[in-house]
Design a protein around this motif. Structure first.
Motif, PDB file in Angstrom:
ATOM      1  N   HIS A  95      -7.142 -37.717  31.965  1.00 52.02           N
ATOM      2  CA  HIS A  95      -5.729 -37.418  31.671  1.00 52.02           C
ATOM      3  C   HIS A  95      -5.021 -38.659  31.139  1.00 52.02           C
ATOM      4  O   HIS A  95      -5.320 -39.781  31.541  1.00 52.02           O
ATOM      5  N   ASP A 127      -5.611 -45.349  37.049  1.00 56.56           N
ATOM      6  CA  ASP A 127      -5.468 -43.878  37.106  1.00 56.56           C
ATOM      7  C   ASP A 127      -4.678 -43.399  35.906  1.00 56.56           C
ATOM      8  O   ASP A 127      -3.475 -43.240  35.998  1.00 56.56           O
ATOM      9  N   MET A 128      -5.386 -43.133  34.761  1.00 56.20           N
ATOM     10  CA  MET A 128      -6.790 -43.430  34.574  1.00 56.20           C
ATOM     11  C   MET A 128      -7.078 -43.825  33.136  1.00 56.20           C
ATOM     12  O   MET A 128      -8.055 -43.426  32.553  1.00 56.20           O
ATOM     13  N   GLU A 161      -1.789 -33.880  34.362  1.00 56.01           N
ATOM     14  CA  GLU A 161      -2.629 -33.860  35.561  1.00 56.01           C
ATOM     15  C   GLU A 161      -1.817 -34.278  36.770  1.00 56.01           C
ATOM     16  O   GLU A 161      -1.970 -33.742  37.858  1.00 56.01           O
ATOM     17  N   GLU A 162      -0.938 -35.250  36.576  1.00 50.24           N
ATOM     18  CA  GLU A 162      -0.138 -35.759  37.702  1.00 50.24           C
ATOM     19  C   GLU A 162       0.994 -34.793  38.060  1.00 50.24           C
ATOM     20  O   GLU A 162       1.586 -34.912  39.120  1.00 50.24           O
ATOM     21  N   GLU A 190     -11.836 -40.062  37.126  1.00 54.88           N
ATOM     22  CA  GLU A 190     -10.817 -40.458  38.123  1.00 54.88           C
ATOM     23  C   GLU A 190     -11.340 -41.623  38.956  1.00 54.88           C
ATOM     24  O   GLU A 190     -12.545 -41.731  39.208  1.00 54.88           O
TER      25      GLU A 190
END
Ligand SMILES: [Zn+2]
Length: 404
Positions: A95, A127-128, A161-162, A190
């Motif tokens: 991501h 991250d990431m 993603e977050e 990740e």
């Protein structure tokens, strides 16, 4: 400066707080196009999420552009476009979005990559974006070195993603299903390492389910206890009952299923009013010994036994999955990690969920491996520059083991 470090630095310089991509995926696309990857951006309606899918194969059967005659030749229930990804098919998943950063808490600008004493600082370093760069450069190196490799390799990136993943990998997974593009192997970059780089490969994840419970009682003056039915007390009873017995003891691959109350809300604020309702939010992280329905039945049975009347809304965040320890993917990645780090990685299923949970239901073996996660989501997030170089080599060797 190595290619991986240069690319990671360029990515960090983009202020791509969820769900914004602000050009990160363009940078990756440019790199991969140089060696012949076919790239497409996948978006769901008007959502701001961007997803990049980059695929490469030297197999003459491969088709990443689609075939307009396919529907005529293959009428069927699927609305597929005729894509063909010859196997074995490996995809790297990552991501480009990051969590916000409060600049005053940092020693350097979180969106200006800063290298100090062999360490790269910046939001997303661990991250990431560091892994995003390592995966991209590994794919590039592999294609350049091995012009006759077998199967299909690719990169899948999302910018949500977050956040809530809306328009992100759940949407892409549906698209892959529709197009019958099923990856055999998926490596999620990740940050899985804990104390030492290389110490953990995640070979699966627990499931996650949340319940929003509203308990109904009868509000009233505390001076007249016979006229009230205190919803707060009922909530406390319910929690005590749910905590009493363990749900399972886990198994060789999974820790025991855990239950946690995440919010408890009741009362009107007055000293003499017994509350008529009580809201509880709780979450289970569950092993494959459970199913969402099994957990729901247990909750409902417990409430029945206690004479509790409630409305419950469930949210299933993800189902558990596991990739076999003896499977091709775990074996290949483990050997590559051992070769380059001299560390024997622990193969486990601990920690939070990742987008891998949306790809596993395609029948794909999914693992997660990346740098040390000690500083993720914190001020002064960082990654060891040396580890990024090693990570690139590990990803490249995993591809060699799976595709040569
Ligand atoms: Zn992440």
């Amino acid at each position: 400066m190595s290619e991986t470090l240069e690319l990671a630095s360029k990515l960090i310089a983009c202020n791509s707080v969820t769900p914004n991509d602000v050009g990160c995926q363009d940078l990756l696309e440019q790199e991969l196009k140089e060696v012949g990857f076919k790239c497409r951006t996948l978006r769901e309606g008007m959502y701001p999420t961007f997803n990049l899918l980059a695929l490469h194969s030297v197999d003459p059967k491969a088709n990443f552009e689609g075939d307009p005659t396919i529907l005529k030749n293959n009428p069927g229930p699927y609305d597929a476009s005729g894509f063909v990804a010859p196997g074995p098919f490996t995809i790297f998943l990552g991501h480009t979005d990051v969590v916000p950063a409060k600049e005053s808490d940092w020693n350097s600008d979180p969106f200006s990559p800063t290298i100090k004493d062999g360490v790269l600082y910046g939001r997303g370093a661990a991250d990431m974006k560091g892994s995003d760069a390592a995966m991209t450069i590994a794919l590039k190196n592999f294609v350049k070195k091995h012009p006759n490799y077998k199967g299909t390799i690719g990169l899948l990136m999302t910018s949500n993603e977050e956040g809530d993943a809306v328009g992100g990998i759940p949407f892409v997974a549906e698209w892959l299903k529709k197009e019958r593009l099923y990856p055999d192997f998926c490596i999620v970059g990740e940050p899985s390492s804990s104390k030492t780089f290389g110490d953990i490969i995640k070979i699966g994840r627990r499931g996650s389910m949340t319940a929003h419970i509203t308990i109904n009682g009868k509000q009233g003056h505390v001076a007249y206890p016979e006229q009230i039915d205190n919803a707060c007390h009922k909530g406390a009873q319910l929690i005590a009952a749910l905590l009493e017995k363990p749900l399972d003891n886990g198994n060789e691959d999974f820790p025991p299923t855990s239950f946690n109350v995440t919010n408890f809300n009741s009362g009107v604020g007055a000293e003499n009013v017994a509350p008529g309702t009580c809201q509880i939010m709780c979450n289970w992280r569950f092993s494959p010994l459970q199913t969402p329905v099994k957990l729901q039945r247990r909750l409902e049975k417990t409430m029945e036994e206690l004479g509790i009347y409630a409305t419950v809304r469930y949210v299933i965040n993800g189902l558990p999955f596991i990739s076999s320890k003896d499977g091709q993917l775990v074996t290949a990645l483990k050997a590559a990690v051992e070769h380059h780090t001299k560390v024997t990685p622990d193969l486990n299923t601990l920690g939070g969920t990742s987008d891998g949970r949306f790809i596993a239901p395609l029948g794909t073996q999914v693992v997660e491996f990346g740098p040390i996660n000690a500083t993720i989501h914190k001020a002064n997030e960082c990654v060891n520059v040396e580890d990024l170089e090693t990570l690139t080599k590990i990803y490249e060797e995993a591809l060699e083991k799976l595709h040569l």
